[in-house]
Design a protein around this motif. Structure first.
Motif, short mmCIF file in Angstrom:
data_model
loop_
_atom_site.label_atom_id
_atom_site.label_comp_id
_atom_site.label_asym_id
_atom_site.label_seq_id
_atom_site.Cartn_x
_atom_site.Cartn_y
_atom_site.Cartn_z
N ASN A 111 -35.11 -61.75 5.61
CA ASN A 111 -35.11 -60.50 6.36
C ASN A 111 -34.18 -59.46 5.73
O ASN A 111 -34.31 -58.27 6.02
CB ASN A 111 -34.74 -60.73 7.83
CG ASN A 111 -35.96 -61.13 8.65
OD1 ASN A 111 -37.10 -61.04 8.18
ND2 ASN A 111 -35.72 -61.58 9.87
N TYR A 114 -36.89 -58.33 3.08
CA TYR A 114 -38.10 -57.80 3.73
C TYR A 114 -37.83 -57.70 5.23
O TYR A 114 -38.24 -58.59 6.00
CB TYR A 114 -39.29 -58.73 3.48
CG TYR A 114 -39.49 -59.11 2.03
CD1 TYR A 114 -39.97 -58.17 1.10
CD2 TYR A 114 -39.20 -60.40 1.57
CE1 TYR A 114 -40.14 -58.51 -0.23
CE2 TYR A 114 -39.37 -60.75 0.24
CZ TYR A 114 -39.84 -59.80 -0.65
OH TYR A 114 -40.01 -60.14 -1.97
N GLY A 116 -37.45 -57.55 9.06
CA GLY A 116 -38.35 -57.71 10.20
C GLY A 116 -39.58 -58.55 9.94
O GLY A 116 -40.39 -58.77 10.85
N GLN A 117 -39.76 -59.05 8.71
CA GLN A 117 -41.00 -59.80 8.42
C GLN A 117 -40.90 -61.29 8.73
O GLN A 117 -41.91 -62.00 8.70
CB GLN A 117 -41.41 -59.58 6.97
CG GLN A 117 -41.84 -58.13 6.71
CD GLN A 117 -42.57 -57.97 5.38
OE1 GLN A 117 -43.27 -58.85 4.94
NE2 GLN A 117 -42.38 -56.83 4.76
N ASN A 118 -39.69 -61.77 8.97
CA ASN A 118 -39.48 -63.19 9.33
C ASN A 118 -40.13 -64.17 8.35
O ASN A 118 -40.77 -65.14 8.77
CB ASN A 118 -39.97 -63.46 10.76
CG ASN A 118 -39.18 -62.68 11.79
OD1 ASN A 118 -38.01 -62.35 11.56
ND2 ASN A 118 -39.80 -62.35 12.90
N LEU A 119 -39.97 -63.91 7.06
CA LEU A 119 -40.54 -64.78 6.03
C LEU A 119 -39.57 -65.92 5.70
O LEU A 119 -38.36 -65.78 5.86
CB LEU A 119 -40.82 -63.97 4.76
CG LEU A 119 -41.81 -62.82 4.91
CD1 LEU A 119 -41.90 -62.01 3.60
CD2 LEU A 119 -43.20 -63.36 5.28
#
Ligand code: 4NP
Length: 154
Positions: A111, A114, A116-119
């Motif tokens: 995060n 990236y 907010g993408q929770n990868l």
């Protein structure tokens, strides 16, 4: 800054992050504390996986001296930032931390790269050596982003 990187076994992903971040803060002469841990105890006391070690060493980073340890709830007190390398690890950190869990300190590592993408950083444990290069590159980018974010806040 005191930063902790956490994965499952503390032998593949978080030791790479630990080594890369230690390297970056050493180059910049920052007085930061860097460490890593795992949410499982399968590999406690072991050195990082041989592919994690050799891929780091190819980039000039020696992680052979690291030893796996288990994440504990007191890590939440000790560190300013606790980075989960993947979503399953994030959940485990919450569970192990119990009442000490602090959402302001714990974040999914990717995060930062990236938002907010929770990868999740893919676990290279189940794959071939090539996977460790991919993970190294992704982790390096993440660590550089973390360095830039907090470098001037100390
Ligand atoms: P890591 O990878 O969490 O990146 O250290 C793993 C290492 C060992 C196991 C799972 C993931 N294991 O099941 O033993």
């Amino acid at each position: 800054m005191k930063i902790l990187f956490v994965c499952l076994g503390n032998i593949c992903r978080s030791p790479i992050a630990d080594g890369v971040m230690r390297h970056l803060v050493k180059v910049e002469n920052l007085p930061w504390t860097i460490d890593s841990a795992g949410t499982e105890s399968f590999h406690v006391g072991e050195a990082p996986h041989q592919h994690s070690q050799s891929v780091c060493l190819e980039k000039g980073i020696d992680i052979s001296g690291l030893r796996a340890r288990k994440f504990t709830h007191s890590d939440i007190d000790h560190f300013d930032r606790v980075y989960a390398m993947s979503a399953d690890v994030f959940q485990e950190i919450k569970e192990i931390s119990g009442k000490k869990y602090d959402p302001a300190k714990v974040e999914l590592f990717l995060n930062e790269l990236y938002p907010g993408q929770n990868l999740s950083v893919k676990d290279p444990w189940y794959g071939e050596r090539e996977g460790y290069y991919e993970v190294f590159d992704q982790i390096s980018l993440g660590c550089e982003t973390i360095l830039k974010k907090y470098r001037n806040k100390v």
